[in-house]
Design an enzyme around this catalytic site. Structure first.
Site, mmCIF file in Angstrom:
data_model
loop_
_atom_site.group_PDB
_atom_site.id
_atom_site.type_symbol
_atom_site.label_atom_id
_atom_site.label_comp_id
_atom_site.label_asym_id
_atom_site.label_seq_id
_atom_site.Cartn_x
_atom_site.Cartn_y
_atom_site.Cartn_z
ATOM 1 N N ALA A 1 0.864 -1.175 0.000
ATOM 2 C CA ALA A 1 0.000 0.000 0.000
ATOM 3 C C ALA A 1 0.898 1.221 0.000
ATOM 4 O O ALA A 1 1.976 1.181 0.576
ATOM 5 C CB ALA A 1 -0.872 -0.015 1.245
ATOM 6 N N THR A 2 0.463 2.282 -0.681
ATOM 7 C CA THR A 2 1.416 3.371 -0.863
ATOM 8 C C THR A 2 1.128 4.697 -0.160
ATOM 9 O O THR A 2 1.564 4.865 0.964
ATOM 10 C CB THR A 2 1.707 3.586 -2.348
ATOM 11 O OG1 THR A 2 0.472 3.514 -3.017
ATOM 12 C CG2 THR A 2 2.632 2.535 -2.858
ATOM 13 N N THR A 3 0.419 5.633 -0.797
ATOM 14 C CA THR A 3 0.469 6.993 -0.248
ATOM 15 C C THR A 3 -0.664 7.333 0.725
ATOM 16 O O THR A 3 -1.833 7.085 0.428
ATOM 17 C CB THR A 3 0.469 8.016 -1.402
ATOM 18 O OG1 THR A 3 1.492 7.637 -2.314
ATOM 19 C CG2 THR A 3 0.753 9.415 -0.891
#
Lengths: 285, 240
Positions: free
Chosen positions: A54-56
């Site tokens: 999962a990123t931002t």
């Protein structure tokens, strides 16, 4: 380990022993194999390319300027596995309890489990003690849980949360970031974590100002995610075809509230309209 | 040579039961009442911090009478049981029936094997989607379980008070009405522990009551404490 007493259906002695109000400590004592960070994993292959990431996540305060009235926490919906998109609608922002929220970047499976345990930890404390933990107390518990995950983080399965909440004692919204060793850092005004965070942070710096109202703060959060998605392949932009919007939540004295998809659609459409026609970089006068 | 003296099992159990019953009867009563929107719990308890009624899980609550340290221990164990079960399976897999079984086994084992039985009586209640799906289990010091319908009274003068509640309770009554019945029932025990005739009940101020509900209309955590003006308003007769 099942004792004769447990087999007979009675509550195990560990349940009846007076002790900590922490569910994690109880788990570490009674069933350590259920803790996310304690599971033995085979060494060797780094987990980074094998498990979705999962990123931002972005967070910013609103109201103020002296004491922010609340916080906005937002996350994009993309999970990646190597160069592939593993999910277009993963959720990375969760209510931790009534007055706080947590967003997660990093190894998705472990992060989601850590959030589940963190939510339970806060609820468990509340039920046993009959009162809420302080916001600092909540941030410290999260910090301890991340530290417990350090062995997995060293194998590439790191979890980096962003914690935001309303401090009932001080009457203000506050933000906390963490590193993989459990280091806890209070952030002011705004912050972002994850692979797209460098771009989101630039946007936040330009768009955030003291005394934003809640609706403007939500728009700033969406715009920062838009900028992150623009330049970071692992961050998903708003999906206007499937109508998948970022998960955005506000926390203030009223508690945690997720912003409705219909409201987000309006915000997203406005941002996209602003950038159409040669202003794709979001130029401001 | 000393003779090991013999005590019949009947006598032994009877002595223990008498001992536990005496301990429980000393305490103030707790009244549990089903109403249209959920299950209400009420007791006379001036303390804001030492609870006799509390939340166990999303739809499950706990009420107890007897020795505080003993039921508090059981309450904490119940929260741990529920949270562990919900964490290792799913929140939907935590049931009042499972918890009542675990409590029953624990109380039963202590009653037969340890030198002193637990001087407690418990209610484990779970609110369902409709009144027909509500579950109320009453557990005694010896591990016996009863599946109750409608209302339960535990503690001092429980038999007299149960009779009163039976007269006043009806299926589908509202929260305010149920609470007024509960408080009137609690007020029937005078300061010296005797039961006064109907119509001569003490007035218990809202500040002297501990009241909570499992409200089936709430989304996840159904447990809610009623205090201060909200409680006083309900008791004074304002509908919700």
């Amino acid at each position: 380990m099942t004792t004769a007493a447990e087999a007979a259906g009675r509550l195990p002695d560990a349940f009846l022993r007076p002790g900590s109000s922490s569910f994690v400590e109880f788990l570490a004592d009674h069933a350590p194999d259920l803790l996310p960070g304690r599971r033995p994993t085979p060494g060797g292959a780094p987990g980074a390319d094998l498990a979705p990431h999962a990123t931002t996540i972005v967070a910013l305060t609103f109201g103020g300027p002296g004491a922010p009235r609340g916080v906005v926490l937002a996350g994009d919906r993309r999970a990646t596995m190597g160069h592939l998109i593993a999910s277009r609608e993963i959720e990375k922002v969760f209510p931790a309890d009534e007055f706080s929220a947590v967003g997660i970047a990093g190894s998705a499976g472990i992060a989601v489990e850590m959030v589940r345990l963190f939510q339970l930890e806060l609820e468990h404390y509340e039920k046993i003690e009959g009162s809420l933990l302080s916001l600092d107390g909540k941030a410290n518990r999260l910090s301890t849980m991340i530290r417990g995950n350090l062995p997995l983080a060293m194998q590439g399965l790191a979890v980096v949360p962003l914690f935001a909440g309303y401090d009932l004692d001080r009457g203000t919204g506050r933000l906390f970031s963490f590193d993989v060793t459990g280091g806890r850092y209070e952030e002011h005004d705004h912050h972002s974590v994850g692979s797209g965070s460098v771009f989101a942070r630039g946007a936040l710096k330009k768009l955030w100002r003291p005394g934003l109202d809640a609706a403007d703060a939500v728009a700033v959060a969406v715009e920062a995610l838009y900028d992150a998605a623009d330049d970071d392949s692992a961050t998903g932009g708003p999906d206007t075809v499937r109508r998948i919007w970022p998960v955005v939540a506000t926390v203030d004295v009223e508690g945690y509230q997720r912003v409705a998809d219909d409201d987000l659609a309006v915000v997203v459409e406005r941002i996209v309209a602003d950038r159409r026609g040669g202003d794709a970089g979001g130029v401001r006068a | 040579m000393s003779m090991p003296f013999y005590v019949s099992p009947e006598q032994l159990m009877k002595d223990r039961a008498d001992f536990a019953r005496k301990g429980i009867a000393r305490g103030r009563s707790v009244v549990v009442l089903a109403h249209d929107d959920g299950i209400a719990f009420a007791t006379e308890n001036p303390s804001r911090a030492l609870h006799k009624i509390s939340e166990i899980y999303d739809r499950i609550a706990f009420a107890a009478v007897g020795k505080y340290n003993e039921f508090e221990n059981l309450r904490v164990a119940g929260v741990r049981y529920a949270d562990l079960r919900g964490y290792s399976y799913d929140r939907a897999d935590v049931t009042a029936r499972g918890l009542a079984n675990a409590y029953a086994q624990t109380l039963g084992t202590v009653f037969t094997t340890e030198s002193k039985p637990l001087e407690v009586e418990l209610v484990v209640a779970e609110v369902g989607a409709s009144p027909a799906e509500d579950q109320v289990y009453r557990l005694s010091y010896d591990g016996s379980v009863a599946d109750e319908h409608g209302f339960v009274v535990m503690g001092g003068q429980a038999e007299h008070l149960t009779a009163r509640v039976r007269d006043g309770w009806s299926e589908g009554m509202g929260l305010a009405e149920a609470l007024r019945l509960a408080v009137r029932t609690l007020g029937a025990v005078s300061a010296d522990g005797t039961v006064v005739p109907a119509g001569e009940e003490r007035d218990i101020p809202a500040a002297g009551l501990e009241v909570a509900v499992l409200d089936r209309r709430r989304p996840r955590r159904a447990f809610r404490r009623l205090q201060g003006e909200a409680l006083a308003g309900l008791l004074a007769g304002d509908e919700n």
